[in-house]
Design an enzyme around this catalytic site. Sequence first.
Site, PDB file in Angstrom:
ATOM      1  N   HIS B 326      -6.345   4.312  -1.238  1.00 15.73           N
ATOM      2  CA  HIS B 326      -5.334   4.224  -0.187  1.00 15.73           C
ATOM      3  C   HIS B 326      -5.630   5.157   0.978  1.00 15.73           C
ATOM      4  O   HIS B 326      -5.167   4.915   2.093  1.00 15.73           O
ATOM      5  CB  HIS B 326      -3.941   4.552  -0.750  1.00 15.73           C
ATOM      6  CG  HIS B 326      -3.387   3.439  -1.576  1.00 15.73           C
ATOM      7  ND1 HIS B 326      -3.642   3.322  -2.913  1.00 15.73           N
ATOM      8  CD2 HIS B 326      -2.611   2.390  -1.241  1.00 15.73           C
ATOM      9  CE1 HIS B 326      -3.037   2.234  -3.365  1.00 15.73           C
ATOM     10  NE2 HIS B 326      -2.406   1.650  -2.384  1.00 15.73           N
ATOM     11  N   GLY B 327      -6.351   6.221   0.728  1.00 10.27           N
ATOM     12  CA  GLY B 327      -6.652   7.101   1.847  1.00 10.27           C
ATOM     13  C   GLY B 327      -7.159   8.448   1.393  1.00 10.27           C
ATOM     14  O   GLY B 327      -7.012   8.835   0.228  1.00 10.27           O
TER      15      GLY B 327
END
Lengths: 321, 479
Positions: B326-327
Amino acid sequence: MARFIIRCFAFVAFAAIFSAALLILWGELMPRKLRPNLPHPVQLYGFLDTRLKEADASSPVDVLFLGSSKAYRGFDTRIWASQGISSFNLGSTGQTPMQSELLLARYLHRLQPRLVVIEVDPVPFMDEGVESSLDFLANGPIDREAWRMATRINHLKTWNALVFGAWQQFTGRRNPLPKPQRQGPNSYVPGGFTQHDPENYQPAGYLPPMQCDPRPEQLQAFLRAVRMLDEESTPFVLVTAPVTDAFARSWIDDERLWSLLAPGHVHFRMQDAAMYSDSLHFYDRGHLNQNGVELFNRALIDSLGSRGLLRPFGDRNQAPS
Amino acid sequence: MLFNSIDFALFLPIVFLLYWMVGGSSLARRNLILLAASYLFYGWWDWRFLGLLAFSTAVDFAVGRAMESTAQQAKRKALLAISLIVNLGLLGFFKYFNFFAAEFAQAFSFLGMPMTTARLDIVLPVGISFYTFQTLSYSIDVYRGHMKPSRDPIAFAAYVAFFPQLVAGPIERATNLLPQFASLRVFDRAKATDGMRQMLWGLFKKVVIADNCAPHVHAVFSNHEAYSASTVALAAFLFGLQVYGDFSGYSDIAIGCARLFGFSLMRNFAYPLFARDIAEYWRRWNISVTTWFRDYVYVPLGGSRGPLLQRIRNTMIVFVVSGLWHGPNWTFMAWGALHGLYFLPQLISGTNRRFLGPIAPGRWLPTANEAARMLGTTVLVCIGHIFFLGTDMADVWATLGHLFSTSIWSIPEINAPALWPLIAMLFTMEWIARDHQHALERNGLSWRWPMRWAIYAALCFAIIMFMRTDEVPFFYFQF
């Protein structure tokens, strides 16, 4: 596949009619909190309804004012009348060039001004014009100019307001509320000016810098309005009303906007035309209090007079009724 | 180009007509039209990254062809390594470079060896996490012999760039989607009509539910100290609805849109709001990514085989990696680890596959036990949202500390009178349709057309009346 496409078109038509019917029903029955995309601000701010009704019944004037709240809170028609100049103030809340264009199309022939004063400020040129369009569609007639404005703005809220406004106009229930002359600290003065109760501003000090980035569609609307005035041979001037010192200094690159607007036109930038004090002459960072209004209007009349722009006004020296 | 934009409302019918009318019966022409449309769709956002997309496509196409031409396992392995390095390298560079550089510098400073690192001011290409995973699945499946490599560069490029699912999934397996590009699609009116219904429902979830939850979530989580614990809890719940509405809405539009062109994409959400435990939640949430990690990370690690400790390790790795996907932030990894911890008791007790069937089959309402389980799952997921929303771990701990305070019993301060009926409508529609692919798949289909159309038009009205009028990008674009 042809059948699929035909059914798609049929559904779009069905949904448009059904949604419009629901929109009207929703607008009639639901409180404002439950209709976020149909605010319909009838007489909510700025006395536009009252102002337009008065303009509809008004006779020709010497000076017509257009612009945002800085116009209807800044140009006091009583001061101009005391100088023998009849005037009408068609300023409105958040008025952008798109709405100025609409007003000129509606009222230029009726009011036949000898001079149009257009208040110019960076903010309306950076605005989509949606909020102001809602004001006009809730408080003004739904006519060809309103349709044209909605088409140009092309925003969902504007379209909703147009459909609902058209319905109310069609059923003869347009703005049935009594017209207040006073809302909160604001009083409507015949001729379009709105006076704010005496109040002084507490200067905020530093304001973050703001980039002046005008929208092309507003610049185009401004140019169309100018063309309209040129075609009618109506002289006009641009006026930038004074604001508090920190607010004036917070703009970055507003010179670019003025260079786009004013080539060949007279532009009065009134910030330094008189000795304004933030605390004595303003009630908020962008609006003059009555002391400031007096100072501003007299300075502007002097400036216009010294440029010979008020000279022909001799035969219409009565204030608007 | 956003699905919820005027641009797309014009783009889609034009491409649809070109595809079926100009494309005619020529497979190559149709694929070419889809490829051009997809590149236009992607380039609308930023044309400079089209080269990246084309590069990634070219590498994997070439790798696939080269794998076909050799039977040597070592060579095939080297080719796979090239694909992995290129794709993960691009992803790592654009998405994780700054994070890892800063973390290395901090680690070295901690060891008494201070160092400075360059911080690159780079824009994350939208959808890079999605399309790199999709091309990776191709290379891996070709390597594993699960499919034959594509010999048609246009079809392959169209598969990688297929605009409905290019920027936010569902992440398609090459084994499912690529063969569809190799066969002539036939227009199916029933499928296309159902696709339109699914797009309508997806649009409602995105622009009405998600976009209206977002400002409340943002207001609370940008200054959570100013709000009561109950308000923070409610905002965490709204965040769940925001992400669900946004992501599942996008997936519904993507799947529906693909159906208009004769494609079947995999399902990405299966009513996760009604999951009865965490394992079921992950079988119903972001299915394409979850199964991607299962097939390409969990299984190669050994999957469910082997001793318990190994299974626990594999599970935790997959959850943490999916968090990192996701990051580049510790909060995402912690979020993944938290869900892993939620999952472990079920793994250990062997109850992780307890709920495989439909929810409340044949009943109008769930039983008290089912309702309690759904509520419990929701609470766990909402606690996870605190991690997901935190700017850093200190922020997460502060929010959690605040959440478990006595003000949890106060009345929440979120004033959104229009939002609650809309959320009730979402839950009702999805509950009724919980056995179907999407909420409008069967609902009202047996009714006469005026009634059915009136329901669809009422949804259009809800969109007109309640959508946010400022353009709100899809939440998962940032991943």
